[in-house]
Scaffold this motif. Structure first.
Motif, PDB file in Angstrom:
ATOM      1  N   SER A  29       0.796  -1.277  -0.012  1.00 40.54           N
ATOM      2  CA  SER A  29       0.137  -0.329  -0.110  1.00 40.54           C
ATOM      3  C   SER A  29       0.945   1.348   0.023  1.00 40.54           C
ATOM      4  O   SER A  29       2.133   1.321   0.424  1.00 40.54           O
ATOM      5  CB  SER A  29      -0.872  -0.253   1.281  1.00 40.54           C
ATOM      6  N   SER A  31       0.560   5.127   1.341  1.00 36.04           N
ATOM      7  CA  SER A  31       0.078   6.093   2.219  1.00 36.04           C
ATOM      8  C   SER A  31       0.146   7.485   1.899  1.00 36.04           C
ATOM      9  O   SER A  31      -0.648   8.338   2.079  1.00 36.04           O
ATOM     10  CB  SER A  31       0.461   6.001   3.764  1.00 36.04           C
ATOM     11  N   VAL A  51      -2.474  12.400   0.715  1.00 40.00           N
ATOM     12  CA  VAL A  51      -2.398  10.957   1.657  1.00 40.00           C
ATOM     13  C   VAL A  51      -3.685  10.187   1.057  1.00 40.00           C
ATOM     14  O   VAL A  51      -4.456  10.704   0.566  1.00 40.00           O
ATOM     15  CB  VAL A  51      -2.529  11.447   3.203  1.00 40.00           C
ATOM     16  N   THR A  52      -3.702   9.003   1.884  1.00 37.49           N
ATOM     17  CA  THR A  52      -4.973   8.022   1.400  1.00 37.49           C
ATOM     18  C   THR A  52      -6.022   8.636   1.948  1.00 37.49           C
ATOM     19  O   THR A  52      -6.147   9.196   2.998  1.00 37.49           O
ATOM     20  CB  THR A  52      -4.523   6.623   2.112  1.00 37.49           C
ATOM     21  N   SER A  72      -5.034   5.782  -6.919  1.00 39.26           N
ATOM     22  CA  SER A  72      -4.559   4.928  -6.223  1.00 39.26           C
ATOM     23  C   SER A  72      -4.498   3.760  -6.766  1.00 39.26           C
ATOM     24  O   SER A  72      -3.549   2.720  -6.581  1.00 39.26           O
ATOM     25  CB  SER A  72      -5.517   4.889  -4.871  1.00 39.26           C
ATOM     26  N   GLN A  97       5.549   7.284   0.387  1.00 35.31           N
ATOM     27  CA  GLN A  97       5.688   6.414   1.883  1.00 35.31           C
ATOM     28  C   GLN A  97       5.141   5.340   1.370  1.00 35.31           C
ATOM     29  O   GLN A  97       3.798   4.959   1.471  1.00 35.31           O
ATOM     30  CB  GLN A  97       5.143   6.998   2.828  1.00 35.31           C
ATOM     31  N   ARG A  99       4.248   1.073   1.976  1.00 33.04           N
ATOM     32  CA  ARG A  99       4.410  -0.308   2.786  1.00 33.04           C
ATOM     33  C   ARG A  99       4.707  -1.500   1.707  1.00 33.04           C
ATOM     34  O   ARG A  99       3.922  -1.730   0.832  1.00 33.04           O
ATOM     35  CB  ARG A  99       3.167  -0.545   3.437  1.00 33.04           C
ATOM     36  N   VAL A 105       7.570  -0.253   6.250  1.00 36.20           N
ATOM     37  CA  VAL A 105       7.342   1.205   5.509  1.00 36.20           C
ATOM     38  C   VAL A 105       8.543   1.768   5.376  1.00 36.20           C
ATOM     39  O   VAL A 105       9.251   2.340   6.189  1.00 36.20           O
ATOM     40  CB  VAL A 105       6.051   1.740   6.460  1.00 36.20           C
TER      41      VAL A 105
END
Length: 119
Positions: A29, A31, A51-52, A72, A97, A99, A105
């Motif tokens: 993912s 972020s 950001v998400t 996304s 950033q 993951r 992360v």
């Protein structure tokens, strides 16, 4: 993981450019995605991030002129820049950033793309 940026170039003052960045690799993912820039002799500075969930943050210099957007599903982030000024001249870096596993992360940077605004 890699971030591949594109879209820089030479434009006259008042013009527009669109930067794009796509993330690839072993990604669980993402972020935060954003854009930073570094002008000659200056420190790297935040331009905009998203950001998400869609919340955004802009540098004062970018507010009202730049728009950051994120896809996304395709792990992409764009920066639409309008009303460009000579002081926007810099190398622009994509940042994320990411993951890559349950416990990891990390921060990643793209290779940079040059934006030059002539007066």
């Amino acid at each position: 993981v890699q971030l591949q940026a594109s879209g820089g170039g030479l434009v006259q003052a008042g013009g527009s450019l669109r930067l794009s960045c796509v993330a690839s690799g072993s990604i669980v993912s993402i972020s935060v995605m954003g854009w930073y820039r570094q002008a000659p002799g200056k420190q790297r500075e935040l331009v905009a991030l998203i950001v998400t969930g869609g919340s955004t943050n802009y540098a004062d210099s970018a507010k009202g002129r730049f728009t950051i957007s994120r896809d996304s599903a395709n792990q992409m982030v764009d920066l639409q820049m309008h009303s460009l000024k000579p002081e926007d001249t810099a190398v622009y870096y994509c940042h994320a950033q990411i993951r890559t596993s349950l416990f990891r992360v990390s921060e990643y940077w793209g290779q940079g793309t040059q934006v030059t605004v002539s007066s």
